[in-house]
Design a protein around this motif. Structure first.
Motif, PDB file in Angstrom:
ATOM      1  N   GLU A 144       0.830  -1.204   0.000  1.00  0.00           N
ATOM      2  CA  GLU A 144       0.000   0.000   0.000  1.00  0.00           C
ATOM      3  C   GLU A 144       0.865   1.254   0.000  1.00  0.00           C
ATOM      4  O   GLU A 144       0.596   2.203  -0.736  1.00  0.00           O
ATOM      5  N   GLU A 166       2.477   1.774  -3.440  1.00  0.00           N
ATOM      6  CA  GLU A 166       1.530   2.327  -4.414  1.00  0.00           C
ATOM      7  C   GLU A 166       1.278   3.808  -4.137  1.00  0.00           C
ATOM      8  O   GLU A 166       1.199   4.616  -5.055  1.00  0.00           O
ATOM      9  N   ARG A 167       1.144   4.181  -2.854  1.00  0.00           N
ATOM     10  CA  ARG A 167       0.941   5.582  -2.494  1.00  0.00           C
ATOM     11  C   ARG A 167       2.132   6.430  -2.942  1.00  0.00           C
ATOM     12  O   ARG A 167       1.974   7.488  -3.544  1.00  0.00           O
ATOM     13  N   LYS A 224       4.334   5.746  -5.313  1.00  0.00           N
ATOM     14  CA  LYS A 224       4.363   5.836  -6.778  1.00  0.00           C
ATOM     15  C   LYS A 224       3.396   6.908  -7.265  1.00  0.00           C
ATOM     16  O   LYS A 224       3.701   7.653  -8.196  1.00  0.00           O
ATOM     17  N   ASP A 282       6.772   2.545 -14.445  1.00  0.00           N
ATOM     18  CA  ASP A 282       6.931   1.396 -13.561  1.00  0.00           C
ATOM     19  C   ASP A 282       7.289   0.187 -14.419  1.00  0.00           C
ATOM     20  O   ASP A 282       6.474  -0.300 -15.195  1.00  0.00           O
TER      21      ASP A 282
END
Length: 109
Positions: free
Chosen positions: A42, A45-46, A48, A59
């Motif tokens: 998580e 992803e945050r 990125k 990515d």
């Protein structure tokens, strides 16, 4: 426990974050290349998303090559090799067909 992002003390291109849930996120920067890894999916992803709002990013998913190093993964291990870099270098200097020679090394060190 407060969540914090720390700058590596020895390598100032290494950033890591320990979350209160015990997970870790690691960010390594070299010029315009970045490795993002860890077990906090998580947070990765945050992060990125934050970077994508500020920079044009791509990515490439699982790491395969970085700075001339080839990375191969299995379920049991990660192997880092410079085989591709070495072959490219030998090709560049026209030595792909050179003969191999043993180089004795002192095993005491």
């Amino acid at each position: 426990m407060k969540e914090i992002i720390l700058l590596g003390q020895i390598d100032h291109t290494l950033f890591f974050r320990h979350s209160s849930n015990g997970k870790i996120t690691i960010l390594i920067v070299y010029v315009d290349d970045i490795i993002l890894t860890g077990n906090d999916l998580e947070e990765m992803e945050r992060l990125k998303g934050v970077m994508a709002r500020e920079f044009e990013i791509k990515d490439l998913r699982p790491l395969r090559y970085f700075l001339g190093m080839e990375v191969a993964r299995s379920k049991r291990s990660i192997v880092v090799s410079q085989r591709k870099y070495t072959l490219d270098l030998l090709k560049e200097i026209d030595m792909l067909d050179c003969k191999l020679v043993d180089t004795p090394m002192d095993h005491a060190h």
